[in-house]
Design an enzyme around this catalytic site. Structure first.
Site, PDB file in Angstrom:
ATOM      1  N   SER A 193      36.394  42.205  36.237  1.00 52.13           N
ATOM      2  CA  SER A 193      36.443  42.653  37.540  1.00 52.13           C
ATOM      3  C   SER A 193      36.003  41.699  38.469  1.00 52.13           C
ATOM      4  CB  SER A 193      35.694  44.103  37.723  1.00 52.13           C
ATOM      5  OG  SER A 193      35.576  44.249  39.111  1.00 52.13           O
ATOM      6  N   TYR A 233      28.303  49.404  36.777  1.00 53.67           N
ATOM      7  CA  TYR A 233      29.479  48.787  36.374  1.00 53.67           C
ATOM      8  C   TYR A 233      29.457  47.457  36.579  1.00 53.67           C
ATOM      9  CZ  TYR A 233      34.641  48.356  36.305  1.00 53.67           C
ATOM     10  OH  TYR A 233      35.932  47.902  36.009  1.00 53.67           O
ATOM     11  N   ALA A 256      27.137  45.173  36.999  1.00 53.05           N
ATOM     12  CA  ALA A 256      26.354  44.589  36.154  1.00 53.05           C
ATOM     13  C   ALA A 256      26.817  44.325  34.701  1.00 53.05           C
ATOM     14  CB  ALA A 256      24.990  45.279  36.082  1.00 53.05           C
TER      15      ALA A 256
END
Length: 233
Positions: A130, A141, A143
Site C-alpha cells: 500500500s 494497517y 505499520a
C-alpha cells in the site's frame, strides 16, 4: 519475467475486491487455472476458477491449500484486514490481528509455496502492499504494510537463486469494500490488476500503481514529517 498464459495461479482473498480483479485479469491473460481463496469460498461459474477455503493466520489451513495447489507458478498475497483506528486508541487485539493477517499470513504463504514455485520453474510471488507502507496515519494497517514491504524485499533476495520473481505492489486506495468509507477518489481495481500483471509479464520487481504512490515514495528521501497520509495528498 513470468509467463501468465497457460499458468496456474493462486490469489489469496480472491473472491472480492482487488482479489477478484486479480483473478479476472489472470484469466483474461490466458491463465489455465486460478485458485481463488476465501475464508468462506463460493462456487464460480467459470470452470477455470477453483475456490479454496483458506485462513492465512492458520498454518494448517495454509498447508492444506499448498497440498492442493501443487501446480501453481504464480502466487498473489492479497488477503488483508484493516482496522483504521489510531495506534494509541485501537484495541491491542486488533493490532495483533492486523499483523497476523497482513504480515505473518503472507510470510506463511511464501514459506509454504516457495518450494512449489521452485519445482514449477521459479514463477512469481506478488505481495500487495500500500502507499501506507511509507506513509503514516492509518494505525496498525500502515505499520503492517511497512513490515510486509521489508519482508518482500528480503524474500526477493532469498528467492532469487531459485528463479522466483518477487513483485511488491504499492497503491493508493482502490474502490473496494475495505476502504469505501475513506474520502477521496479511488482507483479502479481492474486498472490495478492490469498494472500488476503488466509488471509480472515484464519481469519487474516493484509496481507503483498511481501517481500518489510515486509521490510518497519520492518523499522517503526528505524529512520524516513529510511521511504522513495528511501531508502527502
Amino acid at each position: 519475467m513470468t509467463e501468465i498464459e497457460g499458468a496456474v495461479a493462486l490469489v489469496t482473498g480472491g473472491q472480492r475486491g482487488l482479489g477478484r480483479s486479480f483473478v479476472e485479469e489472470l484469466l483474461r491473460r490466458g491463465a489455465r487455472k486460478v485458485y481463488a481463496t476465501a475464508r468462506k469460498p463460493v462456487a464460480s461459474a467459470d470452470p477455470r476458477v477453483e475456490p479454496l477455503e483458506l485462513e492465512v493466520t492458520d498454518p494448517d489451513s495454509i498447508a492444506a491449500v499448498a497440498d492442493r495447489a501443487g501446480e501453481v507458478s504464480i502466487v498473489v498475497n492479497n488477503a488483508g484486514v484493516l482496522y483504521p483506528a489510531p495506534l494509541l486508541q485501537t484495541e491491542m487485539a486488533h493490532v495483533v490481528a492486523t499483523f497476523e493477517t497482513n504480515v505473518f499470513g503472507p510470510l506463511r504463504i511464501a514459506r509454504a509455496f516457495a518450494p512449489i514455485l521452485a519445482a514449477n520453474g521459479g514463477g512469481a510471488l506478488v505481495d500487495i502492499h500500500s502507499v501506507l507502507s511509507w506513509s503514516a496515519g492509518v494505525g496498525s494497517y500502515g505499520a503492517s504494510k511497512a513490515a510486509l514491504w521489508s519482508i518482500t524485499n528480503s524474500l526477493r533476495i532469498e528467492l532469487a537463486p531459485q528463479g522466483t520473481q518477487v513483485v511488491g505492489v504499492h497503491l493508493g486506495f482502490a474502490d473496494t469494500d475495505m476502504v469505501r468509507a475513506f474520502p477521496g477518489e479511488k482507483l479502479d481495481p481492474a486498472d490495478v490488476a492490469r498494472a500488476v500483471f503488466d509488471a509480472v509479464a515484464a519481469g519487474e520487481s516493484e509496481v507503483l500503481v498511481d501517481e500518489f504512490s510515486r509521490r510518497v515514495k519520492a518523499a522517503l528521501s526528505g524529512p520524516v514529517e513529510g511521511l504522513s497520509i495528511r501531508t502527502a495528498n
